[in-house]
Design an enzyme around this catalytic site. Sequence first.
Site, PDB file in Angstrom:
ATOM      1  N   GLY A   1     -27.103  62.815  16.938  1.00 11.88           N
ATOM      2  CA  GLY A   1     -28.528  63.058  17.160  1.00 11.88           C
ATOM      3  C   GLY A   1     -29.390  62.493  16.047  1.00 11.88           C
ATOM      4  O   GLY A   1     -30.568  62.170  16.266  1.00 11.88           O
TER       5      GLY A   1
ATOM      6  N   GLU B   1     -20.142  61.379  18.843  1.00 12.62           N
ATOM      7  CA  GLU B   1     -20.067  62.497  19.794  1.00 12.62           C
ATOM      8  C   GLU B   1     -18.727  62.556  20.532  1.00 12.62           C
ATOM      9  O   GLU B   1     -18.223  63.645  20.825  1.00 12.62           O
ATOM     10  CB  GLU B   1     -21.206  62.388  20.817  1.00 12.62           C
ATOM     11  CG  GLU B   1     -22.563  62.828  20.304  1.00 12.62           C
ATOM     12  CD  GLU B   1     -23.321  61.741  19.561  1.00 12.62           C
ATOM     13  OE1 GLU B   1     -24.523  61.919  19.320  1.00 12.62           O
ATOM     14  OE2 GLU B   1     -22.708  60.719  19.194  1.00 12.62           O
TER      15      GLU B   1
ATOM     16  N   ALA C   1     -26.807  66.697  15.865  1.00 13.30           N
ATOM     17  CA  ALA C   1     -27.260  67.995  16.352  1.00 13.30           C
ATOM     18  C   ALA C   1     -26.485  69.047  15.580  1.00 13.30           C
ATOM     19  O   ALA C   1     -25.459  68.746  14.976  1.00 13.30           O
ATOM     20  CB  ALA C   1     -26.963  68.109  17.834  1.00 13.30           C
TER      21      ALA C   1
ATOM     22  N   GLU D   1     -29.888  59.003  16.936  1.00 13.79           N
ATOM     23  CA  GLU D   1     -30.762  58.986  18.125  1.00 13.79           C
ATOM     24  C   GLU D   1     -32.231  59.188  17.725  1.00 13.79           C
ATOM     25  O   GLU D   1     -33.128  58.560  18.297  1.00 13.79           O
ATOM     26  CB  GLU D   1     -30.273  60.041  19.118  1.00 13.79           C
ATOM     27  CG  GLU D   1     -28.937  59.662  19.753  1.00 13.79           C
ATOM     28  CD  GLU D   1     -28.351  60.765  20.594  1.00 13.79           C
ATOM     29  OE1 GLU D   1     -28.117  60.519  21.805  1.00 13.79           O
ATOM     30  OE2 GLU D   1     -28.132  61.875  20.066  1.00 13.79           O
TER      31      GLU D   1
HETATM   32  N1  T1G Z   1     -23.903  70.482  12.496  1.00 16.96           N
HETATM   33  C1  T1G Z   1     -23.756  71.573  11.721  1.00 16.96           C
HETATM   34  N2  T1G Z   1     -23.073  71.603  10.539  1.00 16.96           N
HETATM   35  C2  T1G Z   1     -22.534  70.468  10.149  1.00 16.96           C
HETATM   36  C3  T1G Z   1     -22.631  69.268  10.904  1.00 16.96           C
HETATM   37  C4  T1G Z   1     -23.364  69.305  12.133  1.00 16.96           C
HETATM   38  N3  T1G Z   1     -23.525  68.223  12.902  1.00 16.96           N
HETATM   39  N4  T1G Z   1     -21.958  68.311  10.238  1.00 16.96           N
HETATM   40  C5  T1G Z   1     -21.473  68.876   9.128  1.00 16.96           C
HETATM   41  N5  T1G Z   1     -21.797  70.157   9.058  1.00 16.96           N
HETATM   42  C6  T1G Z   1     -21.460  71.113   7.991  1.00 16.96           C
HETATM   43  C7  T1G Z   1     -19.950  71.314   7.870  1.00 16.96           C
HETATM   44  O1  T1G Z   1     -19.491  72.273   8.771  1.00 16.96           O
HETATM   45  C8  T1G Z   1     -19.832  71.764   6.429  1.00 16.96           C
HETATM   46  O2  T1G Z   1     -20.195  73.117   6.383  1.00 16.96           O
HETATM   47  C9  T1G Z   1     -20.916  70.965   5.720  1.00 16.96           C
HETATM   48  O3  T1G Z   1     -21.833  70.548   6.745  1.00 16.96           O
HETATM   49  C10 T1G Z   1     -20.387  69.748   5.030  1.00 16.96           C
HETATM   50  O4  T1G Z   1     -19.639  69.003   5.967  1.00 16.96           O
HETATM   51  C11 T1G Z   1     -27.400  65.246  20.988  1.00 16.96           C
HETATM   52  C12 T1G Z   1     -25.133  66.670  20.484  1.00 16.96           C
HETATM   53  C13 T1G Z   1     -21.794  64.529   7.938  1.00 16.96           C
HETATM   54  C14 T1G Z   1     -20.015  62.939   7.494  1.00 16.96           C
HETATM   55  O5  T1G Z   1     -20.273  64.642  14.723  1.00 16.96           O
HETATM   56  O6  T1G Z   1     -18.958  63.894  10.297  1.00 16.96           O
HETATM   57  O7  T1G Z   1     -25.415  64.971  17.600  1.00 16.96           O
HETATM   58  O8  T1G Z   1     -17.987  74.010   5.933  1.00 16.96           O
HETATM   59  O9  T1G Z   1     -17.427  69.193   4.807  1.00 16.96           O
HETATM   60  O10 T1G Z   1     -17.013  65.493   4.278  1.00 16.96           O
HETATM   61  O11 T1G Z   1     -26.121  63.352  20.733  1.00 16.96           O
HETATM   62  O12 T1G Z   1     -19.662  66.513   8.220  1.00 16.96           O
HETATM   63  O13 T1G Z   1     -19.578  73.677   4.123  1.00 16.96           O
HETATM   64  O14 T1G Z   1     -20.016  75.453   5.839  1.00 16.96           O
HETATM   65  O15 T1G Z   1     -17.745  67.587   6.714  1.00 16.96           O
HETATM   66  O16 T1G Z   1     -19.264  65.155   3.224  1.00 16.96           O
HETATM   67  C15 T1G Z   1     -22.697  64.497  15.962  1.00 16.96           C
HETATM   68  C16 T1G Z   1     -20.321  65.623  12.035  1.00 16.96           C
HETATM   69  C17 T1G Z   1     -22.973  65.888  16.386  1.00 16.96           C
HETATM   70  C18 T1G Z   1     -21.125  64.497  12.518  1.00 16.96           C
HETATM   71  C19 T1G Z   1     -20.299  64.942   6.040  1.00 16.96           C
HETATM   72  N6  T1G Z   1     -22.456  64.463  14.521  1.00 16.96           N
HETATM   73  N7  T1G Z   1     -20.264  65.737  10.598  1.00 16.96           N
HETATM   74  O17 T1G Z   1     -18.958  64.940   5.706  1.00 16.96           O
HETATM   75  O18 T1G Z   1     -18.853  67.203   4.491  1.00 16.96           O
HETATM   76  S1  T1G Z   1     -23.157  65.968  18.147  1.00 16.96           S
HETATM   77  C20 T1G Z   1     -21.247  64.548  14.019  1.00 16.96           C
HETATM   78  C21 T1G Z   1     -19.541  64.864   9.844  1.00 16.96           C
HETATM   79  C22 T1G Z   1     -24.711  65.330  18.453  1.00 16.96           C
HETATM   80  C23 T1G Z   1     -26.394  64.556  20.092  1.00 16.96           C
HETATM   81  C24 T1G Z   1     -25.112  65.291  19.918  1.00 16.96           C
HETATM   82  C25 T1G Z   1     -19.444  65.174   8.392  1.00 16.96           C
HETATM   83  C26 T1G Z   1     -20.429  64.385   7.501  1.00 16.96           C
HETATM   84  P1  T1G Z   1     -19.411  74.120   5.533  1.00 16.96           P
HETATM   85  P2  T1G Z   1     -18.297  68.255   5.519  1.00 16.96           P
HETATM   86  P3  T1G Z   1     -18.477  65.664   4.320  1.00 16.96           P
END
Ligand code: T1G
Length: 648
Positions: free
Chosen positions: A100, A123, A61, A103
């Site tokens: 998400g 999450e 998400a 999911e």
């Molecule tokens: N939403 C928005 N922006 C995101 C994002 C996300 N989920 N993940 C990464 N970014 C942005 C980040 O801020 C950065 O932006 C750029 O992407 C590159 O990220 C309903 C509610 C995917 C493995 O927890 O683990 O889903 O700083 O520097 O090292 O169940 O990002 O450049 O402006 O980290 O190559 C669950 C989180 C959400 C994954 C890439 N998902 N992201 O790593 O690049 S909760 C996560 C990561 C959810 C549902 C629930 C990593 C990555 P900027 P980066 P990277």
Amino acid sequence: MAVSLTRDGNVAHLIIENPPVNAASHAVRAGLMAQLAQANADPSVHAIILSCAGRTFVAGADVKEFGQPPLEPFLPNVVNAIEASHKPVVAAIHGTALGGGLELALGCHARIASPDAEMGLPEVKLGIVPGAGGTQRLPRLIGVAKAVDLVSTGRRMSAAEAHDSGLIETIADGDLVAAAATLARSLVGTEPRRTGTIPVPAFDATEVDKQITAVEKKARGQQSPAAAARLVIQAAQLPFAEGLAAERAAFLELVQSDQSKALRHVFAAERLAAKILGLEDTKPRPVETVGVVGAGLMGAGIAVAFLAAGYTVRAVERDEASAQAGRERIEGLFARLLKSGRISEAARIEQLGRLSTFAERAQLDPCDLVIEAVFDDLSVKTELFADLSTIVRPDAILATNTSYLNPDQIAAVVTNPERFLGLHFFSPANIMRLVEVVRTAQVAPDVLATGLAVVKRLGKLGVVSGVCEGFIGNRIFTAYRRECDFMLEDGALPHEIDAALEGYGFAMGPYAVNDMAGLDISWARRKRNAATRDPARRYVAIADRLCEAGHFGQKTGKGYYLYEAGRRSVDPEVTALIEAASQEAGITRRAFKADEIVARVLDGIVAEGRAILDEGIALRPSDIDLVLINGYGFPAWRGGPMYQAGMR
Ligand code: T1G
């Protein structure tokens, strides 16, 4: 357009495009609903594939939408709509399908992935639980025990593990989208396999109960891991729709929680730490061959970290025997990684294949970067770097792993000192995520950028620190210890202080940590600094007394605690020694409550943190939070000491 629809014969191809990581933003959700409806309404469409443009499948998400007013369609509804599709929908996964994103794929009727894809429900690391059906659909495919492990740790599965566990149907051999279209066509005319209708496989309730107890113990006060695990159990106990409702309720409650807000601060802080003013467009230098001087405990760990990240490593020791011992130490670390299942035999062989060990420094000349982990003494370091300056290329980067010395003093002997910086790893270096990237006075921008890029490639978290004694981490740890020692002399005991801080969520209290590291190391440093110590400042001599009495910690079976038969216990001899020290200092001892102990420690940490910010040693408060969380066991779900103090 966040979601486009293209055709490949009778297959409709929905492509999500929302850089940088295809987060499931409102535009993506609305786009999916619209394109799915169109594909389902078009009689010439017999099957659908869902994939993403760019570097990754949906990474979750959109965390940037958290805390904003929620906009329909909500992700659970999008997933349900995909699952309800009367035409088979296949997810084509590349990069990281997380949260998400996974999911969405679970809502599809089949999943195919590229060989290097990874999947997970992280999450819990944001203080929440999966909120779009992950805890209810995942166990139906991979079983309860494995699903509990995945949702409570937030770890990722490789494509191979996902295939073996039944999460994905197949791994693409060649073009992913073409393979997905073939799979989709093979499902035409069959009843779509809706994950939500698959019964949850039987499971060993006793074993899973033990799993949940272990999850709670490891969480040390964080709510989301156990909450996620329990929802997986509920998937086996409740009708699917009720399980989804229970999950959604838990998600909506936790997303408002202080713990989740704190962990989202940490998520954002990690992304911010890599952003250094003035380095936005600075290109790092290429680094492929790395030299490691000193293959002791730290050096061996550093070598393993570089080998695991694909670098070629040339490790150098002072003589043949030490070089051999160093190689064995490195091989020993790999053996432990293999035994714990963190690495496969094939990977172990491949990584060790890029290691060579020598007893001559001259063998470092091909290196793009050389880092040392030799004895932390200025004359030893300066002799080494003066020599290295004559061996490696003038543009090769030189780095010190010193913990307490002043790197600018070392830089004074380095030819082209602009190519010299500190890379301060934490022990065990192949495990600990934190690296302080120390910005020496003359470091060139592209050298600093290279340091950060190398740390990122190691899969570690780089935090930039200016030069001062102990940089960010050890300087704050010294202040933290000072507060604790004052309370020790004023009336508290080591186990009381450790218990209070462990109760607050710290991984381990300072005295237990000290016993593990050994009291003699810091004793040697205190003795070195005794001549320059400010006599006006309060000094607690308890640690000195303990060392004089041979209490060096676990290695001598006694430190602040007694260690017998692997068990730690309160040592009456230490209690007596502490009470005597208070008397000697003319202090009447008093009792300390846990809250006061924690408050005193946090005040001490934050005060030192403010000083570090004022001096420009740390670039921002959140960097200090990251250092304490990733290097000193501060509970991530509290956001860090500066966050707790309201400094963002
Ligand atoms: N939403 C928005 N922006 C995101 C994002 C996300 N989920 N993940 C990464 N970014 C942005 C980040 O801020 C950065 O932006 C750029 O992407 C590159 O990220 C309903 C509610 C995917 C493995 O927890 O683990 O889903 O700083 O520097 O090292 O169940 O990002 O450049 O402006 O980290 O190559 C669950 C989180 C959400 C994954 C890439 N998902 N992201 O790593 O690049 S909760 C996560 C990561 C959810 C549902 C629930 C990593 C990555 P900027 P980066 P990277």
